[in-house]
Motif scaffolding. Structure first.
Motif, PDB file in Angstrom:
ATOM      1  N   LEU A  98      -5.982  -2.033  -2.467  1.00 31.82           N
ATOM      2  CA  LEU A  98      -7.183  -1.853  -1.643  1.00 31.82           C
ATOM      3  C   LEU A  98      -8.105  -3.059  -1.740  1.00 31.82           C
ATOM      4  CD1 LEU A  98      -8.109   1.898  -2.265  1.00 31.82           C
ATOM      5  CD2 LEU A  98      -7.203   0.888  -0.183  1.00 31.82           C
ATOM      6  N   PHE A  99      -8.360  -3.518  -2.945  1.00 31.76           N
ATOM      7  CA  PHE A  99      -9.257  -4.669  -3.112  1.00 31.76           C
ATOM      8  C   PHE A  99      -8.669  -5.926  -2.477  1.00 31.76           C
ATOM      9  CE2 PHE A  99     -10.906  -2.467  -7.134  1.00 31.76           C
ATOM     10  CZ  PHE A  99     -11.882  -1.817  -6.404  1.00 31.76           C
ATOM     11  N   HIS A 100      -7.345  -6.063  -2.597  1.00 27.36           N
ATOM     12  CA  HIS A 100      -6.699  -7.235  -1.989  1.00 27.36           C
ATOM     13  C   HIS A 100      -6.839  -7.211  -0.470  1.00 27.36           C
ATOM     14  CE1 HIS A 100      -3.690 -10.484  -1.783  1.00 27.36           C
ATOM     15  NE2 HIS A 100      -3.262  -9.865  -0.700  1.00 27.36           N
ATOM     16  N   ILE A 101      -6.523  -6.057   0.124  1.00 29.02           N
ATOM     17  CA  ILE A 101      -6.616  -5.949   1.587  1.00 29.02           C
ATOM     18  C   ILE A 101      -8.069  -6.045   2.026  1.00 29.02           C
ATOM     19  CG2 ILE A 101      -6.095  -4.465   3.566  1.00 29.02           C
ATOM     20  CD1 ILE A 101      -3.841  -3.245   1.932  1.00 29.02           C
ATOM     21  N   TRP A 102      -8.954  -5.471   1.268  1.00 25.67           N
ATOM     22  CA  TRP A 102     -10.388  -5.492   1.576  1.00 25.67           C
ATOM     23  C   TRP A 102     -10.876  -6.927   1.785  1.00 25.67           C
ATOM     24  CZ3 TRP A 102     -14.024  -1.832  -1.578  1.00 25.67           C
ATOM     25  CH2 TRP A 102     -15.291  -1.781  -0.995  1.00 25.67           C
ATOM     26  N   GLN A 103     -10.383  -7.837   0.916  1.00 22.46           N
ATOM     27  CA  GLN A 103     -10.801  -9.232   1.004  1.00 22.46           C
ATOM     28  C   GLN A 103     -10.079  -9.995   2.109  1.00 22.46           C
ATOM     29  OE1 GLN A 103     -10.056 -10.721  -2.914  1.00 22.46           O
ATOM     30  NE2 GLN A 103     -11.826  -9.699  -3.838  1.00 22.46           N
ATOM     31  N   SER A 120      -3.279   5.234  -9.537  1.00 26.81           N
ATOM     32  CA  SER A 120      -4.557   4.885  -8.902  1.00 26.81           C
ATOM     33  C   SER A 120      -4.928   3.422  -9.137  1.00 26.81           C
ATOM     34  CB  SER A 120      -5.668   5.799  -9.417  1.00 26.81           C
ATOM     35  OG  SER A 120      -5.785   5.698 -10.821  1.00 26.81           O
ATOM     36  N   ASP A 121      -4.549   2.879 -10.286  1.00 28.40           N
ATOM     37  CA  ASP A 121      -4.856   1.463 -10.558  1.00 28.40           C
ATOM     38  C   ASP A 121      -4.131   0.556  -9.571  1.00 28.40           C
ATOM     39  OD1 ASP A 121      -6.495   2.122 -12.665  1.00 28.40           O
ATOM     40  OD2 ASP A 121      -4.902   1.937 -14.158  1.00 28.40           O
ATOM     41  N   LEU A 122      -2.876   0.874  -9.289  1.00 27.94           N
ATOM     42  CA  LEU A 122      -2.122   0.069  -8.318  1.00 27.94           C
ATOM     43  C   LEU A 122      -2.728   0.201  -6.923  1.00 27.94           C
ATOM     44  CD1 LEU A 122       1.655   0.513  -9.237  1.00 27.94           C
ATOM     45  CD2 LEU A 122       0.268  -1.548  -9.396  1.00 27.94           C
ATOM     46  N   LEU A 173       0.832  -1.203   0.000  1.00 22.15           N
ATOM     47  CA  LEU A 173       0.000   0.000   0.000  1.00 22.15           C
ATOM     48  C   LEU A 173       0.865   1.250   0.000  1.00 22.15           C
ATOM     49  CD1 LEU A 173      -2.835   1.149   0.067  1.00 22.15           C
ATOM     50  CD2 LEU A 173      -2.787   1.010   2.555  1.00 22.15           C
ATOM     51  N   MET A 174       1.957   1.220   0.744  1.00 21.79           N
ATOM     52  CA  MET A 174       2.858   2.371   0.799  1.00 21.79           C
ATOM     53  C   MET A 174       3.504   2.610  -0.569  1.00 21.79           C
ATOM     54  SD  MET A 174       6.263   2.872   3.142  1.00 21.79           S
ATOM     55  CE  MET A 174       7.139   1.618   2.213  1.00 21.79           C
ATOM     56  N   LYS A 175       3.977   1.530  -1.210  1.00 17.19           N
ATOM     57  CA  LYS A 175       4.630   1.668  -2.518  1.00 17.19           C
ATOM     58  C   LYS A 175       3.638   2.133  -3.584  1.00 17.19           C
ATOM     59  CE  LYS A 175       8.752   0.151  -1.326  1.00 17.19           C
ATOM     60  NZ  LYS A 175       9.958   1.011  -1.405  1.00 17.19           N
TER      61      LYS A 175
END
Length: 888
Positions: free
Chosen positions: A570-575, A563-565, A554-556
């Motif tokens: 975000l979606f990965h952590i969200w899950q 924004s795509d990265l 997330l930091m990188k």
């Protein structure tokens, strides 16, 4: 003259010379080709050897377990493994273009091995019918195979990269074929594999779509052996009566016919380039047949294996590897006995030059006009030589001739030197890839480097890449991945230093790919350390996610500004993470937080409400609730007086309470409260009137609709409830009554008291409804003369409009009204007269003003110039003239 000993080794087949230099004395031990199945890869590739389980052989000191062993072409062992694969007897094996070993067993199972004898999963089967009938024969070509079952069925794998078996058409023959040959897809018109099957007295062409019998003079009687040439244009056939025939692939004519001494079919039939055919029987010499002339015999006292190449045949025996090829024309011109060609004289001139003989100059003078051709022949001959000393001598001869030839390309010798250095490096017995120059050009340097990499010859591959000017990234990447796999005992920190020392040699190399390989091998800590050196965020971030470094990812991603990265993380952590932990991660990071909010506003309202509640942003939750109420209002059922109004009002009430808890949103709280109140009233009106026309309309529209429906009490209630001003109320009621054309009520309403909005709206409402008679009731009540004039003009009353404008003493208004009545000549004349009169009165006043104050005539003149558009009558002009004289 050229060296006689070179040509003494050649064999003459009609008018063509052939040579058979030894490439390597084989380094393996105790390998008997007659006891083993052997598969040799083309282009000097590896050799796979396994004991033939279809033969009864004596075991000496070897184990009863069969071993699959892989050697280089020089007989150096690369790898071996014990053969434990089920499925019955091994029917056939061959190498693919990418040097994968394909092994097919009796039940139709296909096993694949890499060059290091490692089994490649998954295994593939040719199908149930192959399993039931058993495979009896396999015919391989570059990247595919055709298998024959005991029942005479043909199965094909057209491409080993896809591994999708298919069944070919049934031949209908009662017996198994005598022989088979394959025409590769790239040489067929249909683009599909075609199999030539020798059955009975003829040949069938079989593909997926059907079977075709060959008709031609070339096929007369049973065929015992067939082989297709390297370029797919010719077919060599061994017939039942011991003849060898060569025909084109369409069977239109016989190009070669020769009667062999034996009617038994040869063990092997192979093309030597495109000029001759080799036949091999176990107990007879190797026979080479050409289009014309007597055949050539080569004698061996050990078993052989013929390995066709594009420009010759490699001959493998128990002790050596030889290369049989047609002698290149350039080599013949130099070394042929008695040759006096320019190239031979140039080669001889070098010999005289080395011996300090004046004959060197004499030779050069003889070939002065043909010197470029002679230099080119020496260079070409050097490229076809396997002997390094002879290469060097030929190149020296070319360089010697080039010194006296100004028109020859200067970099031609350099190119050949570079090519020969590469070829000599890979021909080294330790490497064991005996490529000819034609094979090297056909294979290409990039494929050669890939093969060296697969054989773990990384240092040589790196040096060749650097030498020929190719990208070294592939080599270093493969080395790094192989180093990680082979260095499980080395600590991560130590291994990282070793890897970085080599990876930094290539700018722009993908550290992420190496880190991914480290993670795949279970070295997650090493992967995390490697990915820190990856400069490209697009490769760095996904890998960090795959190894569980979500915070760093997330930091990188945030630092990259992509924004795509950020969304990917975000979606990965969200899950992966619980909601509260996810909210905590993004709260302190503005970019991820804002992107999450933007996405959730569109698709995840409930989740966004949880986020705002967790961060104490009650007003944001209230806005979301309010938006949801509007979205709910778009539901068709919500506008039909349905119970959905209950949930809508509840959402707005919740929003109102949340707004009320924050001092900064008093307006929003009040607006939400009134919105809910309005919805309740509108819902009640729809229920009472049974008409779905009130909900989501404005207060003004609600009042107007009530008046139109004749429900004046409800309209007054809405007015009172929402404190609608008197002016607004009058406007709404006037136009509502005009809409339903209730002129009596409108007149009565106008007389209740003096309207706070005046009578102009009454006039406009009547005019808009095209009721001029009703409008006349209110026009005289207009206090403003200008409005009265315009109102008369709108209903077409020119005289009344002119009188009102004249009373208002507005010349500009008279001009505009004239334009309104432009089609009416009498009205236009009336407006002109009135405007002129107003203008004259203005001038007179000005003149008397000047007389009174003693102004000069120039002032009056100036005034007159500014009023040139004023039209005066004759009498008026006389009066003005007298006045001007008095002023002067």
């Amino acid at each position: 003259m050229a060296n006689v000993s070179v040509a003494a080794e050649w064999q003459l087949l009609y008018n063509r010379y052939y040579r058979k230099p030894e490439l390597y004395p084989l380094r393996w031990k105790n390998i008997d080709l007659s006891r083993n199945k052997v598969a040799c890869a083309p282009f000097g590739g590896p050799i796979a050897v396994i004991r033939d389980d279809s033969k009864i052989v004596q075991l000496y000191s070897e184990s009863a377990l069969r071993k699959l062993r892989i050697f280089t072409s020089s007989g150096v062992l690369i790898s071996d493994t014990v053969w434990k694969n089920p499925g019955g007897r091994l029917i056939g094996m061959s190498w693919t273009e990418d040097q994968t070993l394909i092994c097919i067993v009796q039940d139709g199972t296909v096993y694949r091995y890499n060059i290091h004898a490692e089994l490649i999963e998954p295994n593939v089967t040719l199908g149930k019918e192959c399993f039931e009938q058993n495979v009896v024969e396999c015919i391989f070509w570059g990247n595919g195979v055709v298998c024959l079952t005991e029942g005479g069925l043909l199965f094909c794998i057209p491409d080993f990269k896809v591994m999708r078996p298919c069944q070919l058409a049934e031949t209908g023959a009662e017996d198994l074929p005598n022989c088979m040959a394959v025409i590769e897809p790239k040489y067929t018109v249909s683009g599909n594999v075609e199999v030539l099957v020798g059955v009975g007295d003829g040949i069938l062409i079989v593909d997926e779509d059907g079977v075709q019998r060959v008709d031609g003079e070339a096929v007369q009687g049973p065929v015992q052996k067939m082989v297709v040439s390297w370029d797919g244009k010719y077919l060599a056939i061994f017939t039942h009566d011991g003849r060898i025939l060569v025909t084109d692939i369409n069977f239109k004519g016989v190009l070669l016919e020769y009667n062999c001494e034996s009617a038994l079919p040869p063990e092997q039939l192979a093309w030597c380039g495109l000029d001759s055919v080799l036949l091999y029987w176990d107990d007879t010499p190797l026979l080479m047949v050409g289009p014309r002339g007597d055949p050539v015999h080569y004698f061996y006292d050990e078993p052989l294996l013929l390995i066709p190449e594009c420009d010759g045949v490699r001959i493998l025996s128990n002790t050596s590897l030889e290369f049989l090829q047609r002698v290149p024309d350039s080599t013949v011109s130099i070394f042929k006995i008695g040759s006096t060609s320019p190239a031979a004289l140039l080669y001889d001139a070098l010999d005289h030059f080395d011996r300090r003989s004046a004959k060197a100059d004499e030779n050069l003078r003889l070939i002065q006009s043909s010197l470029p051709e002679a230099v080119e022949a020496c260079i070409d001959a050097a490229g076809h030589e396997f002997d390094v000393s002879r290469q060097r001598t030929l190149l020296r001869a070319a360089s010697y001739g080039q010194a006296f030839c100004s028109t020859f390309q200067r970099d031609r010798i350099q190119e050949m030197c570079k090519t020969l250095r590469v070829l000599n490096a890979v021909r080294d017995p330790e490497i064991g890839i005996p490529l000819s120059i034609n094979q090297y050009k056909l294979l290409t340097p990039s494929v050669l480097i890939a093969r060296l990499i697969n054989a773990h010859r990384h240092l040589l591959a790196l040096r060749i890449s650097e030498y020929v000017g190719m990208n070294q990234e592939v080599v270093i990447m493969h080395w790094a991945c192989s180093k990680i796999t082979a260095s499980l005992a080395i600590p991560d920190a130590t291994l990282l230093e070793i890897l970085l020392d080599k990876l930094k040699l290539c700018r722009g190399i993908s550290y992420a790919a190496v880190a991914a390989h480290a993670d795949k091998n279970g070295r997650r800590k090493l992967a995390a350390m490697l990915v820190e050196h990856e400069p490209r965020s697009s490769k760095q971030v996904p890998l960090l996610l795959s190894i569980g470094e979500e915070d760093t990812a997330l930091m990188k991603a945030t630092e990259s500004g992509d924004s795509d990265l950020v969304y990917l993380v975000l979606f990965h952590i969200w899950q992966k993470r619980p909601p509260l932990e996810f909210f905590g991660m993004i709260q302190a990071r503005p970019l991820p937080r804002d992107l999450f909010i933007s996405y959730a506003r569109c698709y995840k309202h409930e989740f966004l409400k949880d986020f705002f509640l967790s961060t104490g942003q009650l007003q944001e939750v209230a806005f979301l609730l309010w938006k949801e109420s509007w979205e709910l209002g778009k539901n068709p059922m919500a506008s039909k007086g349905s119970p959905l109004h209950g949930p809508r009002i509840k959402l707005i009430d919740k929003a109102q309470h949340l707004f009320a808890e924050t001092k900064e949103h008093t307006f929003e709280s009040k607006a939400a409260e009134e919105h809910a109140k309005l919805l309740r009233i509108q819902h009640e009106l729809e229920v009472s009137t049974k008409q779905a026309i009130f909900v989501d309309s404005s207060i003004s529209d609600t009042i107007r609709t009530c008046i139109v429906l004749g429900n004046h009490r409800a309209a007054m209630k809405v007015k009172t409830e929402f404190k609608v001003s008197e002016k607004r109320w009058y406007w709404l009621k006037v136009f509502a009554l005009a809409t339903i054309r209730d002129w009596e009520a409108l007149e009565k309403f106008s007389k209740e008291k003096r309207p706070p909005i005046g009578y102009r709206p009454f006039v406009e409402a009547c005019v808009d409804a095209d009721e001029k008679g009703e409008a006349l009731k209110y026009i005289p009540k207009l206090a403003d003369l200008r409005e009265r004039a315009e109102a008369y003009a709108r209903i077409g009353m020119a005289k009344e409009a002119a009188d009102a404008a004249s009373q208002a003493k507005d010349g500009e208004l008279l001009g505009r009204l004239k334009l309104t009545f432009a089609q009416n000549a009498a009205a236009s004349s009336l407006f002109d007269t009135l405007r002129d009169r107003l203008s004259f009165q203005g001038i007179v006043v000005c003149i008397f003003f000047c007389l009174f104050y003693g102004r000069k005539a120039s002032v009056v003149g100036t005034f007159m110039k500014r009023n040139r558009d004023c039209r005066l009558s004759v009498t008026d002009n006389k009066f003005v003239s007298v006045a001007l004289v008095q002023v002067a």
